[in-house]
Scaffold this motif. Sequence first.
Motif, PDB file in Angstrom:
ATOM      1  N   VAL A 275       0.864  -1.178   0.000  1.00 18.42           N
ATOM      2  CA  VAL A 275       0.000   0.000   0.000  1.00 18.42           C
ATOM      3  C   VAL A 275       0.895   1.220   0.000  1.00 18.42           C
ATOM      4  O   VAL A 275       1.804   1.336   0.831  1.00 18.42           O
ATOM      5  CB  VAL A 275      -0.950   0.031   1.212  1.00 18.42           C
ATOM      6  CG1 VAL A 275      -1.625   1.398   1.331  1.00 18.42           C
ATOM      7  CG2 VAL A 275      -2.013  -1.049   1.074  1.00 18.42           C
TER       8      VAL A 275
ATOM      9  N   ARG B 211       0.920   5.680  -0.892  1.00 22.29           N
ATOM     10  CA  ARG B 211       0.016   6.824  -1.029  1.00 22.29           C
ATOM     11  C   ARG B 211      -0.066   7.289  -2.472  1.00 22.29           C
ATOM     12  O   ARG B 211      -0.989   7.974  -2.862  1.00 22.29           O
ATOM     13  CB  ARG B 211       0.502   7.987  -0.153  1.00 22.29           C
ATOM     14  CG  ARG B 211       0.485   7.682   1.329  1.00 22.29           C
ATOM     15  CD  ARG B 211       1.197   8.776   2.101  1.00 22.29           C
ATOM     16  NE  ARG B 211       2.570   8.911   1.636  1.00 22.29           N
ATOM     17  CZ  ARG B 211       3.398   9.883   2.006  1.00 22.29           C
ATOM     18  NH1 ARG B 211       2.975  10.810   2.835  1.00 22.29           N
ATOM     19  NH2 ARG B 211       4.634   9.941   1.548  1.00 22.29           N
ATOM     20  N   ARG B 212       0.945   6.927  -3.231  1.00 17.42           N
ATOM     21  CA  ARG B 212       1.015   7.375  -4.605  1.00 17.42           C
ATOM     22  C   ARG B 212       2.013   6.491  -5.323  1.00 17.42           C
ATOM     23  O   ARG B 212       2.964   6.010  -4.701  1.00 17.42           O
ATOM     24  CB  ARG B 212       1.518   8.825  -4.641  1.00 17.42           C
ATOM     25  CG  ARG B 212       1.443   9.472  -5.993  1.00 17.42           C
ATOM     26  CD  ARG B 212       2.442  10.585  -6.145  1.00 17.42           C
ATOM     27  NE  ARG B 212       3.796  10.058  -6.045  1.00 17.42           N
ATOM     28  CZ  ARG B 212       4.892  10.805  -6.036  1.00 17.42           C
ATOM     29  NH1 ARG B 212       4.788  12.101  -6.081  1.00 17.42           N
ATOM     30  NH2 ARG B 212       6.084  10.249  -5.953  1.00 17.42           N
ATOM     31  N   ALA B 213       1.833   6.257  -6.621  1.00 22.28           N
ATOM     32  CA  ALA B 213       2.792   5.453  -7.362  1.00 22.28           C
ATOM     33  C   ALA B 213       4.187   6.031  -7.151  1.00 22.28           C
ATOM     34  O   ALA B 213       4.383   7.236  -7.219  1.00 22.28           O
ATOM     35  CB  ALA B 213       2.443   5.445  -8.846  1.00 22.28           C
TER      36      ALA B 213
ATOM     37  N   ASP C 265       5.835   5.997  -4.420  1.00 21.88           N
ATOM     38  CA  ASP C 265       6.083   6.323  -3.021  1.00 21.88           C
ATOM     39  C   ASP C 265       6.597   5.073  -2.310  1.00 21.88           C
ATOM     40  O   ASP C 265       6.357   3.949  -2.718  1.00 21.88           O
ATOM     41  CB  ASP C 265       4.764   6.778  -2.370  1.00 21.88           C
ATOM     42  CG  ASP C 265       4.957   7.301  -0.948  1.00 21.88           C
ATOM     43  OD1 ASP C 265       6.081   7.729  -0.612  1.00 21.88           O
ATOM     44  OD2 ASP C 265       3.973   7.287  -0.186  1.00 21.88           O
ATOM     45  N   TRP C 266       7.315   5.309  -1.231  1.00 26.86           N
ATOM     46  CA  TRP C 266       7.717   4.201  -0.381  1.00 26.86           C
ATOM     47  C   TRP C 266       6.470   3.591   0.251  1.00 26.86           C
ATOM     48  O   TRP C 266       5.438   4.242   0.367  1.00 26.86           O
ATOM     49  CB  TRP C 266       8.643   4.695   0.720  1.00 26.86           C
ATOM     50  CG  TRP C 266       9.955   5.171   0.198  1.00 26.86           C
ATOM     51  CD1 TRP C 266      10.216   6.390  -0.340  1.00 26.86           C
ATOM     52  CD2 TRP C 266      11.178   4.448   0.157  1.00 26.86           C
ATOM     53  NE1 TRP C 266      11.532   6.469  -0.713  1.00 26.86           N
ATOM     54  CE2 TRP C 266      12.155   5.288  -0.413  1.00 26.86           C
ATOM     55  CE3 TRP C 266      11.556   3.157   0.558  1.00 26.86           C
ATOM     56  CZ2 TRP C 266      13.475   4.896  -0.599  1.00 26.86           C
ATOM     57  CZ3 TRP C 266      12.876   2.768   0.377  1.00 26.86           C
ATOM     58  CH2 TRP C 266      13.817   3.629  -0.199  1.00 26.86           C
TER      59      TRP C 266
ATOM     60  N   THR D  64       3.894  10.435   8.773  1.00 22.81           N
ATOM     61  CA  THR D  64       2.990  11.035   7.784  1.00 22.81           C
ATOM     62  C   THR D  64       2.444   9.988   6.812  1.00 22.81           C
ATOM     63  O   THR D  64       1.473  10.258   6.119  1.00 22.81           O
ATOM     64  CB  THR D  64       3.680  12.161   6.985  1.00 22.81           C
ATOM     65  OG1 THR D  64       4.977  11.718   6.624  1.00 22.81           O
ATOM     66  CG2 THR D  64       3.778  13.419   7.801  1.00 22.81           C
ATOM     67  N   ARG D  65       3.051   8.823   6.742  1.00 25.52           N
ATOM     68  CA  ARG D  65       2.485   7.798   5.866  1.00 25.52           C
ATOM     69  C   ARG D  65       1.261   7.141   6.486  1.00 25.52           C
ATOM     70  O   ARG D  65       0.440   6.579   5.787  1.00 25.52           O
ATOM     71  CB  ARG D  65       3.527   6.723   5.549  1.00 25.52           C
ATOM     72  CG  ARG D  65       4.592   7.217   4.628  1.00 25.52           C
ATOM     73  CD  ARG D  65       5.271   6.105   3.864  1.00 25.52           C
ATOM     74  NE  ARG D  65       6.098   6.722   2.856  1.00 25.52           N
ATOM     75  CZ  ARG D  65       7.264   7.306   3.107  1.00 25.52           C
ATOM     76  NH1 ARG D  65       7.755   7.303   4.323  1.00 25.52           N
ATOM     77  NH2 ARG D  65       7.946   7.879   2.148  1.00 25.52           N
ATOM     78  N   GLY D  66       1.190   7.149   7.816  1.00 24.78           N
ATOM     79  CA  GLY D  66       0.025   6.521   8.415  1.00 24.78           C
ATOM     80  C   GLY D  66       0.201   6.313   9.904  1.00 24.78           C
ATOM     81  O   GLY D  66       1.304   6.420  10.445  1.00 24.78           O
ATOM     82  N   THR D  67      -0.905   5.990  10.546  1.00 22.29           N
ATOM     83  CA  THR D  67      -0.846   5.753  11.983  1.00 22.29           C
ATOM     84  C   THR D  67      -0.327   4.338  12.244  1.00 22.29           C
ATOM     85  O   THR D  67      -0.406   3.450  11.381  1.00 22.29           O
ATOM     86  CB  THR D  67      -2.239   5.871  12.610  1.00 22.29           C
ATOM     87  OG1 THR D  67      -3.095   4.889  12.002  1.00 22.29           O
ATOM     88  CG2 THR D  67      -2.838   7.252  12.401  1.00 22.29           C
TER      89      THR D  67
ATOM     90  N   ALA E 238      -1.672   2.218  14.148  1.00 22.21           N
ATOM     91  CA  ALA E 238      -2.814   1.292  14.114  1.00 22.21           C
ATOM     92  C   ALA E 238      -3.109   0.857  12.681  1.00 22.21           C
ATOM     93  O   ALA E 238      -3.366  -0.321  12.407  1.00 22.21           O
ATOM     94  CB  ALA E 238      -4.046   1.961  14.723  1.00 22.21           C
ATOM     95  N   TYR E 239      -3.047   1.816  11.770  1.00 22.66           N
ATOM     96  CA  TYR E 239      -3.331   1.493  10.372  1.00 22.66           C
ATOM     97  C   TYR E 239      -2.266   0.560   9.804  1.00 22.66           C
ATOM     98  O   TYR E 239      -2.574  -0.428   9.127  1.00 22.66           O
ATOM     99  CB  TYR E 239      -3.418   2.779   9.548  1.00 22.66           C
ATOM    100  CG  TYR E 239      -3.575   2.536   8.064  1.00 22.66           C
ATOM    101  CD1 TYR E 239      -4.684   1.863   7.564  1.00 22.66           C
ATOM    102  CD2 TYR E 239      -2.611   2.978   7.162  1.00 22.66           C
ATOM    103  CE1 TYR E 239      -4.834   1.632   6.205  1.00 22.66           C
ATOM    104  CE2 TYR E 239      -2.760   2.759   5.798  1.00 22.66           C
ATOM    105  CZ  TYR E 239      -3.869   2.080   5.327  1.00 22.66           C
ATOM    106  OH  TYR E 239      -4.005   1.854   3.979  1.00 22.66           O
TER     107      TYR E 239
ATOM    108  N   HIS F  16      -2.742  -2.820  11.027  1.00 24.62           N
ATOM    109  CA  HIS F  16      -3.843  -3.432  10.284  1.00 24.62           C
ATOM    110  C   HIS F  16      -3.362  -3.914   8.913  1.00 24.62           C
ATOM    111  O   HIS F  16      -3.715  -5.006   8.465  1.00 24.62           O
ATOM    112  CB  HIS F  16      -4.982  -2.417  10.125  1.00 24.62           C
ATOM    113  CG  HIS F  16      -5.970  -2.799   9.071  1.00 24.62           C
ATOM    114  ND1 HIS F  16      -6.926  -3.769   9.268  1.00 24.62           N
ATOM    115  CD2 HIS F  16      -6.135  -2.373   7.778  1.00 24.62           C
ATOM    116  CE1 HIS F  16      -7.638  -3.910   8.155  1.00 24.62           C
ATOM    117  NE2 HIS F  16      -7.180  -3.077   7.239  1.00 24.62           N
ATOM    118  N   LEU F  17      -2.520  -3.101   8.266  1.00 24.57           N
ATOM    119  CA  LEU F  17      -2.032  -3.498   6.942  1.00 24.57           C
ATOM    120  C   LEU F  17      -1.148  -4.731   7.015  1.00 24.57           C
ATOM    121  O   LEU F  17      -1.156  -5.560   6.095  1.00 24.57           O
ATOM    122  CB  LEU F  17      -1.259  -2.351   6.285  1.00 24.57           C
ATOM    123  CG  LEU F  17      -2.072  -1.181   5.718  1.00 24.57           C
ATOM    124  CD1 LEU F  17      -1.128  -0.196   5.038  1.00 24.57           C
ATOM    125  CD2 LEU F  17      -3.150  -1.650   4.745  1.00 24.57           C
TER     126      LEU F  17
END
Lengths: 801, 292
Positions: free
Chosen positions: B187, B189-191, B193-194, B261-264, B266-267, B270-271
């Motif tokens: 996953v 955020r954009r093609a 992206d890390w 900034t890529r995500g929490t 918790a997220y 989940h991933l």
Amino acid sequence: MTVTEPSANQIPTPDNNLNDQKPTGFGRMLRKEDPRFVRGLGQYCDDVTLPGMLHLAILRSPYAHARIVSIDTSAAEAHPKVKAVVTGAMLAEHGLAWMPTLSNDVQAVLATDKVRFQHQEVAFVVAEDRYSARDALELIDVEYDPLDPVIDVRKALDPDAAIIRDDLEGKTDNHCFNWQTGDDAATQAVFDDAEVTVKQEMIYPRVHPAPMETCACVADLDKVSGKLTLWSTTQAPHAHRTVYALVAGLPEHKIRIIAPDIGGGFGGKVPIYPGYVCAIVASLLIGKPVKWAEDRTENLVSTGFARDYIMIGEIAASRDGKIRAVRTNVLADHGAFNGVASPVKYPAGFFGVFTGSYDLEAAFCNMDAVFTNKAPGGVAYACSFRITEAVYLVERMVDVLAYELDMDPAELRLKNLIQPEQFPYETKTGWIYDSGDYEPTMRKAMAMAGYDELRREQAEKRERGELMGIGISFFTEAVGAGPRKDMDILGLGMADGCELRIHPTGKAVVRLSVQTQGQGHETTFAQIVAEEIGIPPEDIEVFHGDTDNTPFGLGTYGSRSTPVSGAAAALVTRKVKDKAQIIASGMLEVSVADLQWDKGSFSVKGDPTKSVTIQDIAMKAHGAGDLPEGVEGGLEAQICYNPSNLTYPFGAYICVVDVDPGTAEVKVRRFIAVDDCGTQINPMIIEGQVHGGLTDGVGMALMQMINFDEDGNCLAGSLMDYLIPTAMEVPDWETGHTVTPSPHHPIGAKGIGESATVGSPPAIVNAVVDALKPFGIRHADMPLTPSRVWEAMQGNHTPPI
Amino acid sequence: MQVPAPFEYERATSVDHAIALMERLGDEARIVAGGHSLLPMMKLRLAMPEYLIDINDLVDELQYIRFTEDEVRIGALTRHQQLLESDELAAIFPIFRDAEKVIADPVVRNKGTLGGSLCQADPSEDLSAVCDALEAKCVIRNSSGQRVVEMHDFHRGPYETAVEDGEMLTEVRIPIKPNSSSAYHKVERRAGDWAVASAGAAVTMNGDVIADGRVGLCAVGPNLTNVQPISDALRNQPPSEELYARVGEIAAANASPATDTRGTAAYKTHLAKELTIRSLRKAVARATGQEI
Ligand SMILES: Cc1cc2nc3c(=O)[nH]c(=O)nc-3n(C[C@H](O)[C@H](O)[C@H](O)COP(=O)(O)OP(=O)(O)OC[C@H]3O[C@@H](n4cnc5c(N)ncnc54)[C@H](O)[C@@H]3O)c2cc1C
């Protein structure tokens, strides 16, 4: 007018060459500037190299808020390739440490007392090459005394918050300004008696124009003539020249600003940044040309940001969906200095159009702007002076109302649109929309989207647990600033000059005050002139970006070039044509009234065989033999155009998204954009502008934010952190148009440059929120990254600030 | 333009030459392969090596994908693009193509290398997760010879590997097993992206049961190689959604991501679960010829 517009089912492809027509006037043609751009032969500021040129690099503050205790420059000065090291204290000796911003605030060129945002300019080095200049920065030793930073905008007005602007006499808080528009009491009265009211806080995060080309300049002060030539990344060369004259005390006729090719501006190249002033000072000091070219990080962390509004929106409506009033309370983060680039009487730009495209009974906005320890800005990032925020607010709020009323958002909008017979329509905040016929535009977008079918598909998918969303926005823009009685920038009225000269052989040069940054002026303006006078666009040179060789005008931003300078170009051409007609009457020996104009030639009414072309006339105007009584030789004219109103383009956008229920990734599956910008000059260029703006919208809605940690460190200092969408993230744009000409513009054209940036974010956010409806979600803030969407699905939505 | 600090530069003419230079120059010297991790850091002055030893001429010695009966050997200088395009590699290890499609962008992939990726040891770097899932081994060479280390010994922590001063990674070896396949999910955020998070799975089937399975995770915590409880849970189990879900839970339990900034956190946790499930599902479908 000749409109060589392909019919609806003929879409330009590389094979059918529909974009490669050769209209003498309006229609599709390839851009005249592209042969040099696609071959990499554009000449940008950083391509300018002068003999003996030196390089300037800026030392920036690592702290968001700190007092400067001392600066030791001795080691940097000892570097063998360094020519000068300059600090704020040194500038202060010459009264140059501070400069005015475009909003009548002041901003430090180099910090003297304290630094007020991370990466603020503290000192500069001038060296023989770029590497040495950068190396020498590491040799400057600055001692800072860190202060508490004010980062959370919601706490900026707390009594115990540190005072950022202690440079302003008597300043005891971080309040920047209060601004109100509309009628508070009338709005309250409507809310008091409304059947339904909704209220929602929504945030338009801080974003950045992030043009491909960062800011740069080369300052060259000629010792002999005392003349300063400044090659500069500026969207407004004439306005900049005047400001430099006022700041630096140089006489205006001794300043020449050249804006060469510009790799994107989006409003970010409207302000004057400290780097430009430093380069001028350095050239003055050393007597050599000095180049300053900021790097990517410097561009993202220090030049003008956009948005950063916390908006509480409210709508009062009837139960059957008649929107009666809109009210909003805004907290605006202006950073450390008020650097908003807007006409002076409009501290919140044109946010006043937050009443949208709807016929209201009342509206009111209260706004408080505050200072924080962040980079200054508030530029018109493709937003027509804050209309992006206004449209986002109202279009998101209409969806919030639709959610509350359980009503289809398209139906709700259709029920409230201003009707064609109401134009010119004066809004409750005093804006006079020039023309509009909204419903057909909305219906066209719905037809292109297959709206009803999409809703059916969505219902089926929801049954299966799939997340599909459909989002709509209908926007009205206000562009083309503007009437000089209302609008000026630092006292300079927003009217534009234009000059047209027809050469003896019938070729022409048109000189503009505006400056393209990729919008295609060299093509569009040639087509405007061509349409009026019948000279093919390829025979018309469009000259711009050099204050010594173009008439005065305020520049390109806020989609004002076609509304203001485009009108000027059409009118100056008509003036030339009037003269051509008199000369033609002499050549054909008939009275002016007996001449008929077929684009490109005058003929005698009733005898088409007797005619002269504009080229014949041009030769006559410059040639031997007598001209009609009282007519001077030559074929040229100059005018200054003062628009009587703004133009109000509009559009209906529909976005379809799919959200992965497992990963919360948002895929923009379709996007339908129907724009109405009045008369279309070059439909291909219009589509290009729309495509760019829509892509921008995807960036803001789904991935972008200039964010800070609690110490005020900027976390978005590279394009790995601040993401620019690519072709991979966007669908094949489905564009369409309607044409409702502007009644007061000579060719009926309105602006188009920013429509899509303004209109697309709410459509995308509305689509994502619609997809999340099964989770009971009524609102979620941008940027809708997978993580933020997933958190919203878990019931943990948090505002980004 | 961001400009690096001054440095000296030399092009190695052979692996031995590169190693000799490194021995001589010590820890002030860095190898540059594709340069797509090192040069950005140098431009930001986060890295200021005094010497760069360029190994890009060592195509003959270090750029290859060779197959034997039971092993594939990939040279350290093999580019992302070559890993992406190799049909032979994709036939045996489809996980490579899955991953390479979503690593960076074509400009980076044309230059960036397998060796550089593993040696950079960024916790968000995808090929380490791939190599981990495939039980790859790394060949490290110095002036006195070479040694072969397993992935979880190779990775010592974020930005830290078993490659010592005066050494370099020359080759990656991956065992070929029958009845096996693999898959990768990421996953971003954009093609380009890390990863916010990603997971790769490799399984070996024995009839209707998973004889052996491994999951490699990326961007969900430091040094997350060889999550043994995952392999234990998969061993000799018939594939099922329940099994994948159980293994997903183990992956999540072993993840220790940070909020950024890529995500929490918790997220991302989940991933770790969601992407483990997806890649296992796909790897099994491929191994059993059921992929649609
Ligand atoms: C815009 C961008 C996006 C990216 N996105 C992703 C992504 O999505 N996923 C991902 O996994 N990666 C991503 N990367 C990283 C990319 O894959 C890099 O190329 C890779 O990580 C490093 O490979 P390199 O050959 O460029 O290494 P270099 O930058 O040349 O070297 C990296 C480090 O490894 C050392 N090194 C290199 N080769 C050897 C060797 N043979 N022996 C010992 N030490 C060696 C170097 O000294 C240096 O310390 C991205 C990079 C960029 C610029």
